[in-house]
Design an enzyme around this catalytic site. Structure first.
Site, PDB file in Angstrom:
ATOM      1  N   SER A 138      45.679  45.732  32.870  1.00  0.00           N
ATOM      2  CA  SER A 138      44.860  44.519  32.760  1.00  0.00           C
ATOM      3  C   SER A 138      43.479  44.714  32.157  1.00  0.00           C
ATOM      4  O   SER A 138      42.876  43.756  31.676  1.00  0.00           O
ATOM      5  CB  SER A 138      44.712  43.857  34.137  1.00  0.00           C
ATOM      6  OG  SER A 138      44.083  44.735  35.048  1.00  0.00           O
ATOM      7  N   LYS A 174      41.057  38.799  30.960  1.00  0.00           N
ATOM      8  CA  LYS A 174      40.339  37.615  31.425  1.00  0.00           C
ATOM      9  C   LYS A 174      39.884  36.690  30.295  1.00  0.00           C
ATOM     10  O   LYS A 174      39.690  35.489  30.510  1.00  0.00           O
ATOM     11  CB  LYS A 174      39.124  38.038  32.257  1.00  0.00           C
ATOM     12  CG  LYS A 174      39.450  38.640  33.604  1.00  0.00           C
ATOM     13  CD  LYS A 174      39.893  37.575  34.593  1.00  0.00           C
ATOM     14  CE  LYS A 174      39.986  38.115  36.003  1.00  0.00           C
ATOM     15  NZ  LYS A 174      40.368  37.078  36.975  1.00  0.00           N
ATOM     16  N   SER A 195      33.132  39.529  39.562  1.00  0.00           N
ATOM     17  CA  SER A 195      32.621  40.892  39.717  1.00  0.00           C
ATOM     18  C   SER A 195      32.456  41.592  38.383  1.00  0.00           C
ATOM     19  O   SER A 195      31.893  42.679  38.329  1.00  0.00           O
ATOM     20  CB  SER A 195      33.563  41.707  40.609  1.00  0.00           C
ATOM     21  OG  SER A 195      34.825  41.860  39.990  1.00  0.00           O
ATOM     22  N   GLU A 232      48.752  45.838  44.602  1.00  0.00           N
ATOM     23  CA  GLU A 232      47.429  45.740  45.199  1.00  0.00           C
ATOM     24  C   GLU A 232      46.983  47.105  45.705  1.00  0.00           C
ATOM     25  O   GLU A 232      47.820  47.945  46.041  1.00  0.00           O
ATOM     26  CB  GLU A 232      47.432  44.773  46.389  1.00  0.00           C
ATOM     27  CG  GLU A 232      47.630  43.323  46.036  1.00  0.00           C
ATOM     28  CD  GLU A 232      47.551  42.429  47.272  1.00  0.00           C
ATOM     29  OE1 GLU A 232      46.702  41.520  47.277  1.00  0.00           O
ATOM     30  OE2 GLU A 232      48.341  42.636  48.214  1.00  0.00           O
ATOM     31  N   ASP A 280      45.635  41.463  50.713  1.00  0.00           N
ATOM     32  CA  ASP A 280      45.646  40.073  51.177  1.00  0.00           C
ATOM     33  C   ASP A 280      46.847  39.283  50.673  1.00  0.00           C
ATOM     34  O   ASP A 280      47.420  38.469  51.406  1.00  0.00           O
ATOM     35  CB  ASP A 280      44.338  39.367  50.787  1.00  0.00           C
ATOM     36  CG  ASP A 280      44.047  39.460  49.306  1.00  0.00           C
ATOM     37  OD1 ASP A 280      43.846  40.595  48.815  1.00  0.00           O
ATOM     38  OD2 ASP A 280      44.008  38.420  48.629  1.00  0.00           O
ATOM     39  N   GLY A 300      43.102  46.304  49.969  1.00  0.00           N
ATOM     40  CA  GLY A 300      43.000  44.894  49.594  1.00  0.00           C
ATOM     41  C   GLY A 300      44.359  44.231  49.508  1.00  0.00           C
ATOM     42  O   GLY A 300      44.745  43.717  48.460  1.00  0.00           O
TER      43      GLY A 300
END
Length: 325
Positions: A308, A57, A82, A208, A214, A212
């Site tokens: 990640s 990030k 989060s 995923e 989506d 979750g």
């Protein structure tokens, strides 16, 4: 008939890489003969758990924040997250000599909340199951005159995240496939833009948690789908719908999404610790889990994997990884 240009291009990712040079870490690429033997392919792990703040990030946060005008930087930055994007924006703000206010869920991991505060950010909390973090952050930014840097729904954030995959290709050479975790979709959007811009034939697969899914549902439906806020150990992937900008990229460039269970994520975290000697947080372990659990059909010869992040405290790690493998 007009065609809407993509929100980011390979040149945007390359420009982000130049901006991040000497600021972000060029993280290592690890190999494991044991892993290769288990999955039946040559696997190259891009270890963003060694990135600044412990996750990819920082790349997107710094790329976006560093482009703000001096007068805006002086007023400060806001974000919602989060955990990993929270830390990334907090550190980027500190590096650029400004302040950050971060909206975080009340149940955010303690280690991520403590690290965010440790970088000097002010933290404002909300209930992730009843509140709207975007609305809270937008109202706060408007009230204080802050620049809002979202965790994925921003071209400069997506381009910054894509530099991890760009580095992986530079070091690994030709890859047949790339696996990456999918939360809001910024990492895989930037990564797919980078690798398909350089290797059009590469297969890009997102991963995923089962609870979750989506993005998987959205790709199958051809439109963004909303699900209830998922309950999963992969807190960085606990979203109810993909981003609008990220989905516009991923529906064109991502070849498929596979799902992994929380138990498979735990097994991957244990494998990474015991065999690779690295600590990986649940969201960061999902692509490794997909490989170990055989979730990817017709696995090609050379596979790149983005690990990640590694932000998890010792108590939570022991809780998730304790017991028999």
């Amino acid at each position: 008939m007009t065609t809407t240009p993509p929100p980011i291009t390979l040149d945007d990712v390359r420009d982000a890489a130049a901006r991040l040079k000497g600021v972000a870490h060029r993280t290592p690429v690890l190999r494991s003969r044991t892993l290769d033997r288990i999955v039946g392919a040559e696997v190259l792990l891009k270890c963003e758990n060694f990135q600044r703040v412990g996750a990819f990030k920082f790349r997107g946060a710094y790329n976006a924040a560093s482009r703000l005008a001096p007068e805006q930087l002086a007023r400060g930055i806001a974000a919602y997250s989060s955990g990993n994007h929270a830390q990334a924006v907090a550190l980027a703000a500190r590096e650029l000599g400004t302040t950050a206010v971060i909206v975080m869920p009340e149940d955010a991991p303690r280690s991520k909340r403590a690290a965010t505060a440790g970088y000097g950010a002010e933290i404002v909390t909300y209930d992730r199951y009843t509140g709207d973090r975007v609305a809270v952050a937008e109202a706060l930014a408007a009230e204080r005159g802050l620049a809002l840097i979202p965790p994925y729904e921003h071209p400069h954030v997506m381009a910054g995240q894509g530099t991890a995959a760009l580095e992986l290709l530079e070091e690994a050479g030709d890859l047949d496939a790339l696996l990456a975790p999918v939360g809001g979709g910024g990492l895989i959007a930037g990564s797919a833009t980078a690798v398909k811009g350089l290797r059009p034939g590469i297969r890009v697969v997102g991963v995923e948690p089962e609870a979750g899914d989506d993005t998987k549902r959205s790709l199958e439906a051809g439109r963004r789908v909303e699900i209830p806020v998922p309950h999963t150990i992969a807190d960085g992937q606990a979203l109810h719908t993909p981003g609008e900008l990220t989905f516009s990229v991923n529906r064109r460039l991502v070849d498929g999404i596979v799902l992994v269970s929380d138990d498979e994520i735990r097994a991957a975290m244990r494998f990474a610790f015991e065999r690779l000697k690295i600590v990986v947080e649940p969201s960061g372990a999902t692509p490794l889990a997909a490989l170990l659990a055989g979730r990817v059909d017709t696995l090609p010869r050379r596979v790149g994997v983005i690990i990640s992040g590694g932000n998890i405290d010792t108590g939570r790690f022991a809780e998730l990884c304790g017991g028999a493998a």
